[in-house]
Design an enzyme around this catalytic site. Structure first.
Site, short mmCIF file in Angstrom:
data_model
loop_
_atom_site.label_atom_id
_atom_site.label_comp_id
_atom_site.label_asym_id
_atom_site.label_seq_id
_atom_site.Cartn_x
_atom_site.Cartn_y
_atom_site.Cartn_z
N GLY A 12 1.17 -1.29 0.06
CA GLY A 12 -0.15 0.28 0.34
C GLY A 12 0.84 1.56 0.19
N ASN A 14 1.83 3.30 -2.94
CA ASN A 14 0.73 3.60 -3.42
C ASN A 14 -0.16 4.51 -2.88
OD1 ASN A 14 2.44 4.64 -6.22
ND2 ASN A 14 2.04 2.04 -6.74
N LEU A 85 -4.21 -7.37 -7.42
CA LEU A 85 -3.83 -8.99 -8.61
C LEU A 85 -4.73 -8.86 -8.97
CD1 LEU A 85 -0.93 -9.85 -6.15
CD2 LEU A 85 -0.94 -7.94 -7.63
N LEU A 87 -8.79 -9.81 -11.30
CA LEU A 87 -9.12 -9.40 -12.57
C LEU A 87 -10.24 -8.40 -11.62
CD1 LEU A 87 -8.65 -9.04 -15.23
CD2 LEU A 87 -10.46 -10.99 -15.60
N ASN A 102 -5.61 1.81 -13.39
CA ASN A 102 -4.67 1.15 -12.80
C ASN A 102 -3.16 1.67 -13.37
OD1 ASN A 102 -3.72 -0.96 -11.60
ND2 ASN A 102 -3.03 -1.89 -13.80
N HIS A 104 0.18 0.19 -14.15
CA HIS A 104 1.17 -0.75 -14.14
C HIS A 104 2.53 -0.48 -13.87
CE1 HIS A 104 1.69 -5.36 -15.72
NE2 HIS A 104 2.77 -4.25 -16.23
N GLU A 184 6.46 5.98 -9.62
CA GLU A 184 4.95 5.71 -9.29
C GLU A 184 4.53 6.82 -8.22
OE1 GLU A 184 4.47 0.75 -9.64
OE2 GLU A 184 4.80 1.84 -7.61
#
Length: 197
Positions: A12, A14, A85, A87, A102, A104, A184
């Site tokens: 966590g 980010n 993580l 879908l 999202n 990546h 990020e």
């Protein structure tokens, strides 16, 4: 005031950075953190920052509308996946069109798809760079981050932003991870703010 909900699965960092970035702003705020992992450190980080934090299981996410109802009640203007993580289900994406994004840890479309997250990505980038530098030691290899809209397929949505960083021949997967984290922390909150404005 725009409302942000963050989904995360692990540490966590980010999520914390995003919460702190919006903390004293008047245009947007993180109102909730949701995780699929009851032991995720993100729960602790959010609680320390006075943000509501809840965990849910696979049934609540995929088999019932529990998470969807929770989001409908929360009324987010944006749903942010920050190291989440699983879908994302089509029913939630449909309920919040163009409101799910999202991050990546690579330059999509490279190194994306199922199973490509965290250190798996950095190790794949490292292996690729190592092979390329053996062929041509003077070339420049880059990796980076991609912030994109979420679709029912892993890493397939339209790109909103990419930032690049060089992978040197001396880099280890851990060194690559460190470079990516810096990108990020710098860019993700800013891109969110811009997207909401």
């Amino acid at each position: 005031m725009k409302r942000i909900v963050i989904f995360a699965s692990g540490n966590g960092t980010n999520a914390q950075r995003i919460i702190e970035y919006f903390r004293d702003r008047t245009d947007a705020q993180v109102v909730q953190v949701l995780t699929n992992n009851p032991r995720a450190k993100v729960l602790e980080r959010a609680t320390k920052l006075d943000v509501s934090a809840l965990s849910f299981n696979r049934k609540a996410f995929y088999k019932s509308d529990d998470v969807l109802h929770l989001l409908t009640a929360t009324k987010p203007d944006l749903i942010v996946l920050a190291g989440f993580l699983w879908l994302f289900p089509e029913k939630i994406i449909s309920a919040f069109p163009d409101k799910v994004i999202n991050i990546h840890p690579a330059l999509l479309p490279n190194f994306g798809g199922k199973g490509m997250y965290g250190m798996n990505v950095h190790e794949a980038v490292y292996a690729f760079a190592k092979a390329e530098y053996l062929k041509n030691p003077t070339q420049k290899i880059q990796t980076g981050i991609t912030i994109h809209k979420v679709t029912p397929e892993y890493d397939k949505g339209d790109f909103l932003f990419q930032a690049k960083v060089e992978v040197t021949p001396e880099d280890t997967p851990e060194a690559i991870a460190k470079k990516i984290h810096q990108l990020e922390y710098t860019h993700f909150p800013e891109v969110i703010a811009k997207f909401l404005s």
